[in-house]
Design an enzyme around this catalytic site. Structure first.
Site, mmCIF file in Angstrom:
data_model
loop_
_atom_site.group_PDB
_atom_site.id
_atom_site.type_symbol
_atom_site.label_atom_id
_atom_site.label_comp_id
_atom_site.label_asym_id
_atom_site.label_seq_id
_atom_site.Cartn_x
_atom_site.Cartn_y
_atom_site.Cartn_z
ATOM 1 N N HIS A 91 0.853 -1.187 0.000
ATOM 2 C CA HIS A 91 0.000 0.000 0.000
ATOM 3 C C HIS A 91 0.892 1.241 0.000
ATOM 4 O O HIS A 91 1.655 1.460 0.939
ATOM 5 C CB HIS A 91 -0.892 -0.022 1.252
ATOM 6 C CG HIS A 91 -1.891 1.085 1.307
ATOM 7 N ND1 HIS A 91 -3.218 0.904 0.998
ATOM 8 C CD2 HIS A 91 -1.759 2.392 1.646
ATOM 9 C CE1 HIS A 91 -3.861 2.043 1.134
ATOM 10 N NE2 HIS A 91 -3.001 2.962 1.532
ATOM 11 N N HIS A 150 -5.973 12.161 14.007
ATOM 12 C CA HIS A 150 -4.932 11.251 14.487
ATOM 13 C C HIS A 150 -3.639 12.059 14.511
ATOM 14 O O HIS A 150 -3.076 12.367 13.468
ATOM 15 C CB HIS A 150 -4.801 10.037 13.570
ATOM 16 C CG HIS A 150 -6.083 9.274 13.392
ATOM 17 N ND1 HIS A 150 -6.435 8.698 12.189
ATOM 18 C CD2 HIS A 150 -7.092 9.020 14.254
ATOM 19 C CE1 HIS A 150 -7.605 8.097 12.330
ATOM 20 N NE2 HIS A 150 -8.029 8.282 13.577
ATOM 21 N N HIS A 155 -2.756 4.484 14.735
ATOM 22 C CA HIS A 155 -4.077 4.358 14.130
ATOM 23 C C HIS A 155 -3.981 3.429 12.933
ATOM 24 O O HIS A 155 -2.899 3.003 12.532
ATOM 25 C CB HIS A 155 -4.651 5.721 13.731
ATOM 26 C CG HIS A 155 -3.768 6.532 12.846
ATOM 27 N ND1 HIS A 155 -2.631 7.176 13.297
ATOM 28 C CD2 HIS A 155 -3.836 6.817 11.519
ATOM 29 C CE1 HIS A 155 -2.057 7.826 12.302
ATOM 30 N NE2 HIS A 155 -2.751 7.614 11.207
ATOM 31 N N GLU A 211 -2.757 14.084 11.228
ATOM 32 C CA GLU A 211 -3.726 13.853 10.165
ATOM 33 C C GLU A 211 -5.138 14.203 10.603
ATOM 34 O O GLU A 211 -5.668 13.616 11.552
ATOM 35 C CB GLU A 211 -3.685 12.385 9.733
ATOM 36 C CG GLU A 211 -2.300 11.906 9.298
ATOM 37 C CD GLU A 211 -2.252 10.408 9.061
ATOM 38 O OE1 GLU A 211 -3.318 9.748 9.163
ATOM 39 O OE2 GLU A 211 -1.160 9.880 8.797
ATOM 40 N N HIS A 250 -0.139 2.412 11.508
ATOM 41 C CA HIS A 250 1.062 3.240 11.489
ATOM 42 C C HIS A 250 1.060 4.308 12.578
ATOM 43 O O HIS A 250 0.027 4.665 13.142
ATOM 44 C CB HIS A 250 1.261 3.886 10.112
ATOM 45 C CG HIS A 250 0.132 4.791 9.671
ATOM 46 N ND1 HIS A 250 -1.087 4.326 9.299
ATOM 47 C CD2 HIS A 250 0.081 6.136 9.530
ATOM 48 C CE1 HIS A 250 -1.872 5.320 8.939
ATOM 49 N NE2 HIS A 250 -1.188 6.446 9.081
#
Length: 438
Positions: free
Chosen positions: A294, A367, A373, A343, A337
C-alpha cells in the site's frame, strides 16, 4: 447609483494553476505596456494586491494588479466584533490530548446563519502571527451573505464543500463550487458567499503558511496528480453599487467590522497570478501500485504548503477518490502506522475503506503526531481474508489535511455532543492471532 455590469452572462473561467491571467469586464480597461499609468481608462484606480513578499523568487511570487472604481482604503475604521466559535492558533484554552478523535457531522443551524456566522473552529496548529501552521474549521450555513463581505488577513482559505453549492462573489470575479470541488481564496481577498441550494456544509483549511502550490511529481514524471490546466480562475466581473455594506476582517485571530458606502466588488479588470481558484477533484489523476504493498498517502497530494524542511509540509491536502486497487499479496487498506505528521480527515461522500462504520459524510477524525491508528478490527479481518482481485472503489471521496505540527483541538471540539467518545472501541475487537509458528 445602483447598477452592475457583467460581460459574460454565464460563468466562464480562466484556466491554469499559477498562470498570470489577464481579464477585463470593459474593453481596454487593462493598461497596455505598464501597470500604473498616470491615468487609468474609465477613471479607475490602479491597486496592486500581493499575497507574497515583493522580493519573493519569481516562481513563488504572487501578485495581481487590479483596476477598480475605488481603492480599498475607501472605507470606515474597523471595530471589534464577537469571534463566535472561531479560534486561531495557537490553541491554548485546553491541552491537546494524544487520543484518537472522531466527530459526527455538525448539525445545520436552525436560525438564519450565513457563511461567516456558521464557522466553527475544530482544531489548529502553529501560530497565525508568525505565519506557521493551519486552522481547521467547519461551516454550516443556510443564509446568503447579502450586504456583508469578508476577508482573512491571517491565511488563505482552502474550502472543501461537503453539502450544497457555494457561489463565491470575489473581488476578481465569481466562482460556482459544488461538493467534489474545492475553492481556494488567497489571504486578504474580499468575498461573499451565496447558497444556491439554500443550505451548505463543508470544511475549511485556513493556511497560515506558504501559499498552496502543486507538489513536485518526482519520479512520476511529466504527468499525473493534479494538472495545471484543470484549475479554474474567475473572469473579471464587477458591480458599481452605492449603498451601506459591512466588511468583516479576520486579523491576528480576531474579527473586526468596518462600514462601506459601496460594494467592494468593483474591480473592472485585473492581471496577475494571485487570485481565487477552483478545482474539480474528479480530474485528479490518481497514481497507485500495480505490484504490491500500500503506497504512502503522499501519492494522493493535490496541493501542498511547504515548510522550511524539504519534504515536510506545513500542510498537504490529500484526497482518497474513486480508484482501482490491484496490489498483489497485499493488505490493501491503509496499514497500521505511527508517524511524524498529524492527520485530520473528512468525508465528502460515500464510505472510507479503512473506516466502514461511524465515519459519515460531514464527519471528521484526528490522528495526531505519533498517535497509533489504522483500520478498525472488522476491516482488518475482512481485508486479511479477502480474495485479491482487481477492485474498483466507487462512491467514495475522503480527504486529509496533513501537517508536520501537532493539531490541537478546540474546547468546543472536545466538548461538543458530535464528538464520538467511543471512537476507540472500533479497535477493541483486534484479536491476538500469534501462534509462534511461521
Amino acid at each position: 447609483m445602483n447598477k452592475s455590469k457583467q460581460e459574460h452572462k454565464e460563468l466562464t473561467y480562466l484556466c491554469g494553476f499559477g498562470n498570470e491571467h489577464e481579464t477585463e469586464a470593459l474593453p481596454d480597461a487593462l493598461p497596455k505596456g505598464q501597470f500604473s499609468p498616470q491615468k487609468v481608462k474609465y477613471g479607475l484606480y490602479a491597486e496592486q494586491f500581493n499575497s507574497t513578499a515583493f522580493t519573493a523568487p519569481r516562481d513563488k511570487n504572487r501578485r495581481t494588479w487590479t483596476y477598480r472604481i475605488r481603492p480599498s482604503i475607501a472605507m470606515g475604521d474597523f471595530t471589534p466584533i464577537d469571534n463566535g466559535l472561531i479560534c486561531t492558533a495557537p490553541i491554548t484554552e485546553v491541552a491537546a490530548p494524544p487520543n484518537v478523535m472522531r466527530w459526527d457531522a455538525l448539525p445545520m443551524p436552525s436560525e438564519p446563519t450565513d457563511f461567516i456566522d456558521g464557522l466553527t473552529t475544530i482544531a489548529a496548529n502553529g501560530d497565525a502571527n508568525t505565519q506557521v501552521g493551519i486552522g481547521i474549521h467547519v461551516y454550516c450555513a443556510n443564509t446568503d451573505m447579502d450586504k456583508r463581505f469578508f476577508y482573512n488577513a491571517d491565511g488563505e482559505l482552502l474550502i472543501v464543500p461537503q453539502q450544497g453549492q457555494l457561489l463565491a462573489y470575489t473581488e476578481l470575479g465569481k466562482l460556482l463550487v459544488k461538493p467534489g470541488e474545492i475553492l481556494v481564496i488567497p489571504r486578504g481577498i474580499k468575498f461573499k458567499i451565496k447558497l444556491p441550494e439554500g443550505n451548505a456544509r463543508g470544511y475549511i483549511c485556513e493556511n497560515y503558511g506558504a501559499p498552496l502550490e502543486l507538489p513536485e511529481r518526482g519520479p512520476v514524471g511529466a504527468n499525473g496528480y493534479a494538472n495545471e490546466r484543470d484549475f479554474e480562475y474567475p473572469v473579471a466581473w464587477f458591480e458599481d453599487i452605492d449603498d451601506k455594506f459591512e466588511l468583516v476582517a479576520k486579523f491576528a485571530g480576531n474579527l473586526f467590522r468596518a462600514n462601506l458606502d459601496h460594494s467592494p466588488l468593483d474591480v473592472v479588470a485585473w492581471v496577475g497570478n494571485s487570485a481565487p481558484y477552483k478545482y474539480d477533484l474528479a480530474k485528479f489523476n490518481t497514481i497507485n501500485t500495480v505490484s504490491y504493498d500500500h503506497p504512502d498517502p503522499s501519492i494522493f497530494t493535490v496541493l501542498t504548503s511547504p515548510s522550511g524542511t524539504a519534504g515536510t509540509a506545513n500542510v498537504d491536502f490529500v484526497i482518497f477518490p474513486p480508484r482501482w486497487m490491484v496490489a498483489e499479496d497485499t493488505f490493501r487498506p491503509p496499514y497500521y502506522h505511527r508517524n511524524i505528521m498529524s492527520e485530520f480527515m473528512g468525508l465528502i461522500e460515500g464510505v472510507y475503506d479503512a473506516k466502514e462504520k461511524g465515519f459519515e459524510p460531514g464527519g471528521m477524525s484526528l490522528h495526531n503526531c505519533m498517535t497509533p491508528h489504522g483500520p478498525e478490527a472488522d476491516v482488518f479481518e475482512a481485508a486479511s481474508n479477502a480474495k485479491l482481485e482487481p477492485k474498483r472503489y466507487e462512491n467514495t471521496l475522503a480527504f486529509m489535511f496533513e501537517s508536520r505540527y501537532v493539531i490541537a483541538p478546540t474546547k468546543f471540539a472536545l466538548e461538543t455532543p458530535a464528538k464520538q467518545n467511543d471512537y476507540l472501541d472500533c479497535w477493541q475487537g483486534l484479536k491476538k492471532f500469534y501462534t509462534g509458528q511461521p
